[in-house]
Enzyme design. Sequence first.
Site, PDB file in Angstrom:
ATOM      1  N   SER A 123       2.603   4.643  11.922  1.00 15.90           N
ATOM      2  CA  SER A 123       2.320   3.363  11.289  1.00 15.90           C
ATOM      3  C   SER A 123       0.865   3.386  10.823  1.00 15.90           C
ATOM      4  O   SER A 123      -0.041   3.539  11.637  1.00 15.90           O
ATOM      5  CB  SER A 123       2.541   2.241  12.319  1.00 15.90           C
ATOM      6  OG  SER A 123       2.112   1.005  11.809  1.00 15.90           O
ATOM      7  N   LYS A 149       5.157   4.622   7.780  1.00 18.33           N
ATOM      8  CA  LYS A 149       5.216   3.163   7.598  1.00 18.33           C
ATOM      9  C   LYS A 149       3.821   2.716   7.219  1.00 18.33           C
ATOM     10  O   LYS A 149       2.843   3.162   7.825  1.00 18.33           O
ATOM     11  CB  LYS A 149       5.684   2.519   8.906  1.00 18.33           C
ATOM     12  CG  LYS A 149       5.222   1.092   9.173  1.00 18.33           C
ATOM     13  CD  LYS A 149       5.922   0.535  10.412  1.00 18.33           C
ATOM     14  CE  LYS A 149       5.074  -0.500  11.123  1.00 18.33           C
ATOM     15  NZ  LYS A 149       5.720  -1.001  12.361  1.00 18.33           N
ATOM     16  N   LYS A 151       1.283  -0.693   6.439  1.00 15.63           N
ATOM     17  CA  LYS A 151       1.098  -2.127   6.570  1.00 15.63           C
ATOM     18  C   LYS A 151       0.846  -2.702   5.192  1.00 15.63           C
ATOM     19  O   LYS A 151       0.075  -2.118   4.399  1.00 15.63           O
ATOM     20  CB  LYS A 151      -0.109  -2.412   7.464  1.00 15.63           C
ATOM     21  CG  LYS A 151       0.101  -1.969   8.896  1.00 15.63           C
ATOM     22  CD  LYS A 151       1.133  -2.857   9.559  1.00 15.63           C
ATOM     23  CE  LYS A 151       1.304  -2.519  11.015  1.00 15.63           C
ATOM     24  NZ  LYS A 151       2.279  -3.396  11.680  1.00 15.63           N
ATOM     25  N   ASP A 176       5.551  -2.747   6.492  1.00 17.09           N
ATOM     26  CA  ASP A 176       5.536  -3.790   7.522  1.00 17.09           C
ATOM     27  C   ASP A 176       4.552  -4.873   7.087  1.00 17.09           C
ATOM     28  O   ASP A 176       3.353  -4.617   6.936  1.00 17.09           O
ATOM     29  CB  ASP A 176       5.099  -3.187   8.866  1.00 17.09           C
ATOM     30  CG  ASP A 176       5.178  -4.188  10.013  1.00 17.09           C
ATOM     31  OD1 ASP A 176       5.491  -5.363   9.769  1.00 17.09           O
ATOM     32  OD2 ASP A 176       4.924  -3.773  11.168  1.00 17.09           O
ATOM     33  N   GLU A 201       9.671  -4.565   7.061  1.00 21.52           N
ATOM     34  CA  GLU A 201       9.604  -5.174   8.395  1.00 21.52           C
ATOM     35  C   GLU A 201       8.910  -6.531   8.318  1.00 21.52           C
ATOM     36  O   GLU A 201       7.851  -6.669   7.701  1.00 21.52           O
ATOM     37  CB  GLU A 201       8.808  -4.204   9.281  1.00 21.52           C
ATOM     38  CG  GLU A 201       8.923  -4.412  10.765  1.00 21.52           C
ATOM     39  CD  GLU A 201       8.153  -3.316  11.526  1.00 21.52           C
ATOM     40  OE1 GLU A 201       8.087  -2.153  11.042  1.00 21.52           O
ATOM     41  OE2 GLU A 201       7.606  -3.620  12.583  1.00 21.52           O
ATOM     42  N   ASP A 226      10.861  -7.723  13.499  1.00 23.39           N
ATOM     43  CA  ASP A 226      10.008  -7.330  14.621  1.00 23.39           C
ATOM     44  C   ASP A 226       9.646  -8.618  15.370  1.00 23.39           C
ATOM     45  O   ASP A 226      10.354  -9.023  16.305  1.00 23.39           O
ATOM     46  CB  ASP A 226       8.774  -6.589  14.060  1.00 23.39           C
ATOM     47  CG  ASP A 226       7.689  -6.273  15.090  1.00 23.39           C
ATOM     48  OD1 ASP A 226       7.784  -6.745  16.228  1.00 23.39           O
ATOM     49  OD2 ASP A 226       6.711  -5.562  14.763  1.00 23.39           O
ATOM     50  N   LYS A 250      10.655  -3.839  20.634  1.00 23.62           N
ATOM     51  CA  LYS A 250       9.403  -3.536  21.346  1.00 23.62           C
ATOM     52  C   LYS A 250       9.554  -4.084  22.751  1.00 23.62           C
ATOM     53  O   LYS A 250       9.702  -5.291  22.922  1.00 23.62           O
ATOM     54  CB  LYS A 250       8.220  -4.246  20.683  1.00 23.62           C
ATOM     55  CG  LYS A 250       7.758  -3.637  19.383  1.00 23.62           C
ATOM     56  CD  LYS A 250       6.557  -4.383  18.845  1.00 23.62           C
ATOM     57  CE  LYS A 250       6.138  -3.799  17.507  1.00 23.62           C
ATOM     58  NZ  LYS A 250       5.144  -4.650  16.833  1.00 23.62           N
ATOM     59  N   GLY A 278       5.943   0.053  18.391  1.00 28.05           N
ATOM     60  CA  GLY A 278       4.806   0.217  19.293  1.00 28.05           C
ATOM     61  C   GLY A 278       3.769  -0.856  19.067  1.00 28.05           C
ATOM     62  O   GLY A 278       3.785  -1.577  18.061  1.00 28.05           O
TER      63      GLY A 278
HETATM   64  O1  OSB Z   1       3.927  -4.840  13.725  1.00 26.64           O
HETATM   65  O2  OSB Z   1       4.582  -2.963  14.422  1.00 26.64           O
HETATM   66  C1  OSB Z   1       3.699  -3.820  14.347  1.00 26.64           C
HETATM   67  C2  OSB Z   1       0.505  -2.514  16.015  1.00 26.64           C
HETATM   68  C3  OSB Z   1       0.018  -3.673  16.580  1.00 26.64           C
HETATM   69  C4  OSB Z   1       0.693  -4.848  16.371  1.00 26.64           C
HETATM   70  C5  OSB Z   1       1.862  -4.880  15.617  1.00 26.64           C
HETATM   71  C6  OSB Z   1       2.380  -3.704  15.069  1.00 26.64           C
HETATM   72  C7  OSB Z   1       1.666  -2.512  15.255  1.00 26.64           C
HETATM   73  C8  OSB Z   1       2.055  -1.247  14.668  1.00 26.64           C
HETATM   74  C9  OSB Z   1       1.588   0.010  15.363  1.00 26.64           C
HETATM   75  O3  OSB Z   1       2.671  -1.142  13.623  1.00 26.64           O
HETATM   76  C10 OSB Z   1       2.688   0.838  15.871  1.00 26.64           C
HETATM   77  C11 OSB Z   1       2.177   1.886  16.835  1.00 26.64           C
HETATM   78  O4  OSB Z   1       1.963   1.579  18.024  1.00 26.64           O
HETATM   79  O5  OSB Z   1       1.996   3.014  16.384  1.00 26.64           O
HETATM   80 MG    MG Z   2       5.890  -4.706  12.965  1.00 28.83          MG
END
Ligand code: OSB
Ligand code: MG
Length: 356
Positions: A123, A149, A151, A176, A201, A226, A250, A278
């Site tokens: 991510s 992925k 953001k 995401d 997402e 999520d 999660k 995660g």
């Molecule tokens: O939305 O998936 C999410 C990290 C912190 C808070 C929300 C998210 C995330 C990530 C990181 O996308 C995923 C990871 O731990 O590699």
């Molecule tokens: Mg997410």
Amino acid sequence: MVSPFETSFGVEADRECILVRLEERGGEEGWGEVVASSGPWYSHEMTECEWYLIVKYLAGEVVGSEFDHPEDLWDTRIARVRGHNMAKAGIDMALWDLYARKEGRSLSKVIGGVKDRIECGVSLGIRRRVEDLLEDVRRYLELGYRRIKIKIKKGWDVDVVRRIREEHPEIPLQVDANAAYTLKDVDILEKLDAYNLLMIEQPLSYDDLFFHSLLAKRIKTPICLDESITSLEKAVKAFEMKSCRVINIKPGRVGGITVSKDIHDFCLKVGMPVWIGGMLETGVGRAHLVALASLPGVAYPSDISASKRYYERDIVEPEWTVEDGYMAVPKESGIGVEVLEGEIKKHLVKYVEIKE
Ligand code: OSB
Ligand code: MG
């Protein structure tokens, strides 16, 4: 952290976290992690508050009590505490680790895992310049990650995805939004349909199911939820309402391993693919993610990356590594990694021991 992680809700440069160590009277130990961030931006949960919840309301339900099985935790008054799944999850995870260690089996095996290695995705946070993100994408593809992925947020979406697709027409790619859009932005979200994304997402509000069900009728890209999926009940509703076609499970967000398994089992039954999300966990929380990702219904790569992707030095031994895009599921008992209390002490801010 090795680099700041930016999402539509903010930047994290250090991760503050609560580790839960549960000790059996004269016996085994178990470890869990509270995945809350330092502020209430992903959800209402945040480190200081979850700490308070554990100390004042949750720990007392476990300390001095006997459990035959970790699922019995949900027969205590913990089940009556509204919300604060992240605090509950820290205890639930520790109890599952303790139980698996006592059984002398890996956490994966104890919960019904069927894989000996899991598919890893990465991510990637928002960057100042698209060129920097393109560089990140190249780097993680080279390291073997099986899915990228990114953001997104308003102003950092369609053009960025287009740039990545120009360079990598075929890679498994998803986005995401962390709730950055509303239904008024459907024009932007529709444009993403052109880029063959695995999924988008959490495009809309963090707590929403209904508007996502409307959006699902307007866009072709599968919606993955999520933030909105905080319980089995929410997963059932999302399925019935057709709010999403994929669920990111999660353990921190839903209250731990027991509820994650319930959601997984439901999704497997109704044919809804899932993957494990995660929250930038340390090696302790990551161990729980890995065990869950070994379940049979996990049908996409998870947000489970190597320790080095997050931290200079993880707090477990061995550190988590990714080879050819996969991470090995430990065979040792419990979470399968040794927690390095010496490493924890180097960063320790606060410590409390709750006794019978
Ligand atoms: O939305 O998936 C999410 C990290 C912190 C808070 C929300 C998210 C995330 C990530 C990181 O996308 C995923 C990871 O731990 O590699
Ligand atoms: Mg997410």
